[in-house]
Design a protein around this motif. Sequence first.
Motif: not given
Lengths: 214, 115
Positions: B25-27, B45-46, B59-63
Amino acid sequence: MAVGLIGKKLGMTQIFGENGNAIPITVVQAGPCVVVQKKTTEKDGYDSLQVGFDEVKKAKLVNKPRAGHFKKANVAPQAKLMEFRIDPDEQDDYEVGAEILVDLFEPGDFVDVSGVSIGKGFAGVMKRHGFHGTPAGHGTHESFRHGGSIGANMTPAHVLKGKKMAGQMGAKNVTVQSLKVVEVRGDMNLVMIEGAVPGPRNGYVVIKKAVKKP
Amino acid sequence: MNEIVDLIEKEHMRLDLPEVDIGDSVKVYSKIYEGDKERIQFFEGVVIRKRAGNTRAMFTVRKVSYGVGVEKSFPKHSPLIDRIEVLSKAKIRRAKLYYLRNLRGKAARLKEKRF
């Protein structure tokens, strides 16, 4: 007309610009090129500089006529020889044996890059010209990748010149115009050019000042 | 890959950012330019996907935002990324977490990794 540089395409990558945008670049090892011969109107009928690039380390890889040619100029044998047409008064700036380095170009300059494109062999019309082929269903028989009709009947009674057909694709001289120089590195003889340039990795390319840019 | 090209890529890489892993989980705080004004916006998101390759890494972040799944891909070495906070790590068994797209609510949770 000015002199250009012969180089070797090393590959493509991506770097980030000032405002964070990603710039696709081609890294070219350009120069140092050596002036091997000066051709003049009196002697050869035209003015040019013959320039060599990529020193050959093994002497046996150079045939005797070529080796003699390099010996006459008193320079090391080069793998690639090329001529650049040049104005006679500009020709005096270069001596035989002089090196031409990447400082010929600066970041922000526009260049034309020529090279031999990657060979694709004998290609059909779909690959070579982007034809759509024929429908894969509804009774199509043994002509899925064909180009269809190549002309009318009694008029004109022959196939028009230049009709797009199957044939050799690639492996021919291609020039890409007005590419921007992103970075020049004197210590490593590198030129980084925005966008793609013709040819495979480790292929020779020629970089000249852009014709269509001031 | 050519050695010299590799060298140039390494020069443009950002080594100040923390390493993110799949399932973290990143910001991500990124700079946004509006005219000549700059502000910082974060996206939390993740991490569901990573792509390798020196400067070309992404990299891809999903929320899930108001019930709608949102994914944002970041170039890992972009100068527009201000900083990254890794909030938590998760125990995962896949390299790509695309299956989270089909899950909703409680089912879309990941098991937290404890040290």
